[in-house]
Enzyme design. Structure first.
Site, PDB file in Angstrom:
ATOM      1  N   ASN A 297       0.719  -1.271   0.064  1.00 12.77           N
ATOM      2  CA  ASN A 297      -0.025   0.092   0.133  1.00 12.77           C
ATOM      3  C   ASN A 297       0.884   1.314  -0.082  1.00 12.77           C
ATOM      4  O   ASN A 297       2.095   1.388   0.242  1.00 12.77           O
ATOM      5  CB  ASN A 297      -0.815   0.135   1.324  1.00 12.77           C
ATOM      6  CG  ASN A 297      -0.229  -0.298   2.526  1.00 12.77           C
ATOM      7  OD1 ASN A 297       0.211  -1.448   2.888  1.00 12.77           O
ATOM      8  ND2 ASN A 297       0.308   0.892   3.108  1.00 12.77           N
ATOM      9  N   ASP A 342      -5.513   0.598   1.424  1.00 13.56           N
ATOM     10  CA  ASP A 342      -4.742  -0.154   1.990  1.00 13.56           C
ATOM     11  C   ASP A 342      -5.004  -1.570   1.166  1.00 13.56           C
ATOM     12  O   ASP A 342      -4.760  -2.614   1.928  1.00 13.56           O
ATOM     13  CB  ASP A 342      -4.648  -0.647   3.460  1.00 13.56           C
ATOM     14  CG  ASP A 342      -3.712  -1.397   4.097  1.00 13.56           C
ATOM     15  OD1 ASP A 342      -2.493  -1.382   3.412  1.00 13.56           O
ATOM     16  OD2 ASP A 342      -3.848  -1.735   5.340  1.00 13.56           O
ATOM     17  N   LYS A 369      -6.003  -8.178  -1.275  1.00 11.17           N
ATOM     18  CA  LYS A 369      -6.888  -7.811  -0.266  1.00 11.17           C
ATOM     19  C   LYS A 369      -8.308  -7.215  -0.837  1.00 11.17           C
ATOM     20  O   LYS A 369      -9.277  -7.098  -0.306  1.00 11.17           O
ATOM     21  CB  LYS A 369      -6.223  -6.611   0.530  1.00 11.17           C
ATOM     22  CG  LYS A 369      -5.564  -6.923   1.617  1.00 11.17           C
ATOM     23  CD  LYS A 369      -4.768  -5.628   2.287  1.00 11.17           C
ATOM     24  CE  LYS A 369      -4.097  -6.047   3.611  1.00 11.17           C
ATOM     25  NZ  LYS A 369      -3.684  -4.625   4.272  1.00 11.17           N
ATOM     26  N   ILE A 588      -2.492  -8.007  13.210  1.00 18.75           N
ATOM     27  CA  ILE A 588      -3.064  -6.708  13.558  1.00 18.75           C
ATOM     28  C   ILE A 588      -4.498  -6.849  13.853  1.00 18.75           C
ATOM     29  O   ILE A 588      -4.964  -6.084  14.635  1.00 18.75           O
ATOM     30  CB  ILE A 588      -2.921  -5.881  12.299  1.00 18.75           C
ATOM     31  CG1 ILE A 588      -3.200  -4.297  12.550  1.00 18.75           C
ATOM     32  CG2 ILE A 588      -3.717  -6.617  10.973  1.00 18.75           C
ATOM     33  CD1 ILE A 588      -2.493  -3.853  13.689  1.00 18.75           C
ATOM     34  N   CYS A 653      -1.126   4.254  20.375  1.00 17.14           N
ATOM     35  CA  CYS A 653      -1.579   2.984  21.470  1.00 17.14           C
ATOM     36  C   CYS A 653      -2.259   1.877  20.961  1.00 17.14           C
ATOM     37  O   CYS A 653      -2.111   0.823  21.035  1.00 17.14           O
ATOM     38  CB  CYS A 653      -1.787   3.248  23.010  1.00 17.14           C
ATOM     39  SG  CYS A 653      -1.027   4.571  23.863  1.00 17.14           S
TER      40      CYS A 653
END
Length: 757
Positions: A297, A342, A369, A588, A653
């Site tokens: 990406n 992405d 994807k 992820i 975070c």
């Protein structure tokens, strides 16, 4: 070990002794290694050669992940038993494909460690720890995983998360050479946030390795190193030099003449690198004598910020074919021009021979994807056909001649300036989990999924942050709000209604699914197909399954105690067939999506390698099912500070500890951690890096003490408002959270079709 850049480390007796703590040791391998040239052996694997070995990442150069072994078949697979297990020393995500060469298994694990195991017993023969520094963890988007290794003429090769490529003696585990793969002199963007977690491939004596990092800021490239010496042979960049100058690389001519004009003259790509990292699929095809690169990406994702909303941005979202001897460009096919979603093309590239309009063709089949299944000519890159293998709402099909997508106007969200709910989202209809092909059924088995994402631009224009994702997106909208607001509860229900995972058996001749296998949720493991007409797959709910390859009937299931995202392999040892897989929840999806990932099944990591046979006699030890348990939080927090802390948390975070401070079960759930209970303890952890050695880097150069305190207040707020629900979810006989995400049941709807989500 990273000094000297492209000059390999010279291994002397003194150096070996000085590095003894990090080097492999123990007994010699109790088998003899074949003297046959490895390239010849891998090539023969597609034609029945070396049936008991698994010599390359996809078993053979075609990467079909098909084994001719049939001792285990549809008639007896229901009798499978655990033969052995080997517990790993890191309970994090495991994505590796073990190699098996003459009875020895070479398994790469989290933190780039290498284990050599007796493939018949699971006994450790030697181990190698490259000592990846803990602070490197925050350079990667998606866990410190390793997807595998390469084998060549008595040596094993693997990449490390901090950017090295290492060659070890396969028999002893001793270091042969090590080279740092990221060139300091190259123009790679201001962030230079590179990691290596993909499996290297070897083409004609050259070790090929890519990298990741485009979420932070990177410029993609692939390097080829001499397998014997570690010397750099060539390098190919996948996006142009920002000044349109030569890099002294094999890609110079094509980038300057063809790629650079497809980018805006200004834009964030010139500072961020542009992206295009090749973090997974690298394939050598001996039939065409070409290397195929799956390109990723953009960096940043936001097309308008990245390239002023101009041009196709070559070679993002493309398959690029290059000459293995020189690294020179041969052809490309761009699957996703103008990428702003992405939609990477790094997913598994597979070659096969199949009839096209009555003529046998050697083709590439690809399920990236973006939700389309592509067939392209492997020699020329010419588009043959493409159809959605899942529901997608960003394109109204593909041009039948060129294969270019017909964009849905609203999907071009960076150009409209309006938020857009994309299906697939950034995790894709298919991600890194490997697909498989069976020449017996002539079906491609795809681990498919549906995870939507609300795309919306970063407010106030693009701003890059050190040590954070730099996507050009509004990070406050990348997840789900977690409160009792009726609109937010309704949004969660709508989201979970379309959150799905399944396996699709795709017929590439009919360009349609033959059958599908529904799973509990997304983010399941890769596939293995065998001549026994069985396909094997591990699931996110912690089960390992064997299915009939002809119809998808479930023939066998084993409770592996932890989620499986890696692909299985099969091999023989002492004449007996085994099936093995790495176990460990990560990546992820549980990192970023946190609590949403629980809908695939509650799992607590017990990372290990497990192997099955028809006469296995092993069993797993008792498991810990509780995971991170709620602790009554401190009751007070500053309301104003927590509002500012929400943005800082989502920016710095959430990619590891979960959206809205709900952990997905891999890394600590900060709501129940002791650190947020006090300002000083929290700053020591986040600001000063008290746990850097364990992967929690320090952020005092990225945030002020006040911003870190804002995050602490947000976490305390989240702990207070979610504590009762978390306790209630565990009020049962097991103490394990029930099958809910904050009292919003998961949908049990059917898997999506091409025209319905």
């Amino acid at each position: 070990m990273t000094s000297g850049l492209l000059t390999p480390i010279k291994v002397t007796k003194k150096r070996l002794l000085s590095c003894a703590a990090a080097l492999a040791f123990s007994a010699a391998v109790p088998v003899a290694f074949a003297q046959e040239d490895t390239g010849t052996a891998i090539t023969s694997s597609d034609n029945g050669g070396h049936p008991g070995d698994w010599l390359s990442y996809g078993r053979s150069y075609s990467e079909q992940r098909y084994s001719p072994l049939d001792q285990i078949n549809t008639e007896n697979v229901g009798k499978l038993k655990l033969a052995w297990h080997y517990d790993l020393d890191t309970n994090r995500g495991q994505e590796g494909t073990p190699l098996i060469v003459n009875g020895v298994m070479y398994a790469t694990t989290n933190w780039s460690k290498m284990k050599a195991l007796d493939a018949a017993t699971g006994k450790l023969l030697w181990s190698y720890d490259p000592k990846v520094p803990g602070n490197i963890a925050d350079r990667g988007c998606c866990d410190t995983v390793s997807r595998g290794a390469a084998y060549w003429n008595g040596k094993v090769y693997f990449g490390t998360f901090d950017g090295r490529l290492i060659a070890l003696d396969a028999k002893t585990g001793k270091l042969v050479w090590s080279v740092y793969t990221i060139p300091k002199e190259a123009q790679l963007g201001h962030q230079r946030s590179y990691t290596v977690d993909g499996a290297p491939r070897i083409a004609k004596g050259k070790v090929l390795i890519g990298n990741g990092g485009a979420e932070f800021g990177a410029r993609g490239f692939v390097s080829a190193f001499d397998a014997e010496t570690g010397k750099l042979d060539w390098r190919f960049f996948t996006v142009p030099n920002p000044e349109n100058k030569p890099d002294g690389a094999a890609s110079d001519d094509i980038l300057m003449s063809k790629a650079y004009p497809t980018w805006g003259k200004n834009g964030a790509w010139k500072q961020q690198g542009g992206g295009g990292t090749v973090w997974d699929s690298l394939v050598y095809d001996p039939v065409t004598d070409l290397v195929y690169l799956g390109v990723g990406n953009g960096s940043p994702w936001n097309y308008k910020f990245r390239s002023e909303g101009k041009g196709d941005n070559l070679f993002l979202g493309s398959i690029v074919a290059i000459n293995p001897d020189t690294g020179k460009y041969v052809w490309h096919f761009q699957e996703t021009p103008m990428d702003e979603w992405d939609y990477t093309s790094v997913q598994q590239i597979m070659t096969l021979d199949m009839p096209v309009n009555g003529e046998m063709r050697h083709v590439i089949v690809h399920a990236p994807k973006n939700g389309f299944f592509y067939i392209i000519d492997a020699k020329t890159g010419k588009f043959i056909t493409g159809k959605p293998y899942t529901y997608e709402n960003w394109a109204n099909g593909l041009d039948p001649v060129t294969g270019r997508p017909n964009y849905v106007p609203d999907a071009l969200w960076t150009l409209t300036g309006k938020p857009w709910l994309g299906i697939p989202g950034e995790l894709g209809g298919h991600n890194f989990a490997a697909m498989a092909y069976s020449p017996k059924t002539k079906l491609v088995y795809i681990p498919a999924q549906q995870i939507p994402l609300l795309y919306d631009g970063q407010k106030g224009g693009f701003k890059a942050y050190h040590d954070a994702w730099n996507l050009g997106l509004d990070m406050n909208k990348i997840g789900l709000f977690d409160d009792n607001d009726p609109e937010h509860v309704a949004a969660k229900k709508d989201f979970l209604k379309v959150l799905k995972g399944w396996t699709v058996a795709w017929d590439p001749e009919k360009m349609a699914p033959a059958f599908t296998i529904n799973h509990k949720g997304p983010w399941n493991g890769g596939l293995l197909a065998t001549a026994g007409n069985v396909i094997f797959q591990g699931l996110a709910n912690g089960e390992f399954h064997a299915y009939d390859a002809t119809n998808g009937n479930d023939l066998y299931s084993f409770p592996a105690q932890s989620a499986i995202i890696a692909p299985p392999v099969t091999y023989t040892a002492n004449g007996k067939q085994y099936v093995a897989v790495e176990v460990g929840w990560g990546g992820i999806y549980p990192f970023l999506y946190g609590g949403v990932a629980r809908t695939s099944g509650w799992t607590v990591n017990h990372s290990r390698v497990i192997a099955f046979s028809l006469d296995g006699k092993d069993s797993l030890p008792p498991k810990n099912e509780l995971g991170f348990t709620p602790v009554k939080p401190v009751p007070t927090y500053d309301e104003a500070r927590q509002k500012d802390g929400y943005f800082m948390y989502q920016t710095f975070c959430s990619a590891c500890h979960g959206d809205n401070a709900i952990s997905g079960g891999v890394l600590p759930d900060l709501r129940w951690s002791g650190a947020p209970r006090g300002r000083e303890s929290f700053y020591k952890l986040v600001g000063r890096g008290a746990l850097t050695a364990y992967g929690m880097d320090r952020f005092d150069t990225s945030m002020t003490p006040e911003q870190i305190e804002d995050i602490r207040n947000f976490i305390v707020k989240r702990a207070n408002e979610s504590y009762d629900d978390e306790v209630k979810a565990r009020e049962n006989s097991t103490g394990v959270p029930n099958d809910q995400f904050l009292n919003v049941p998961q949908s049990t709807a059917d898997v999506p079709t091409a025209d319905h989500p």
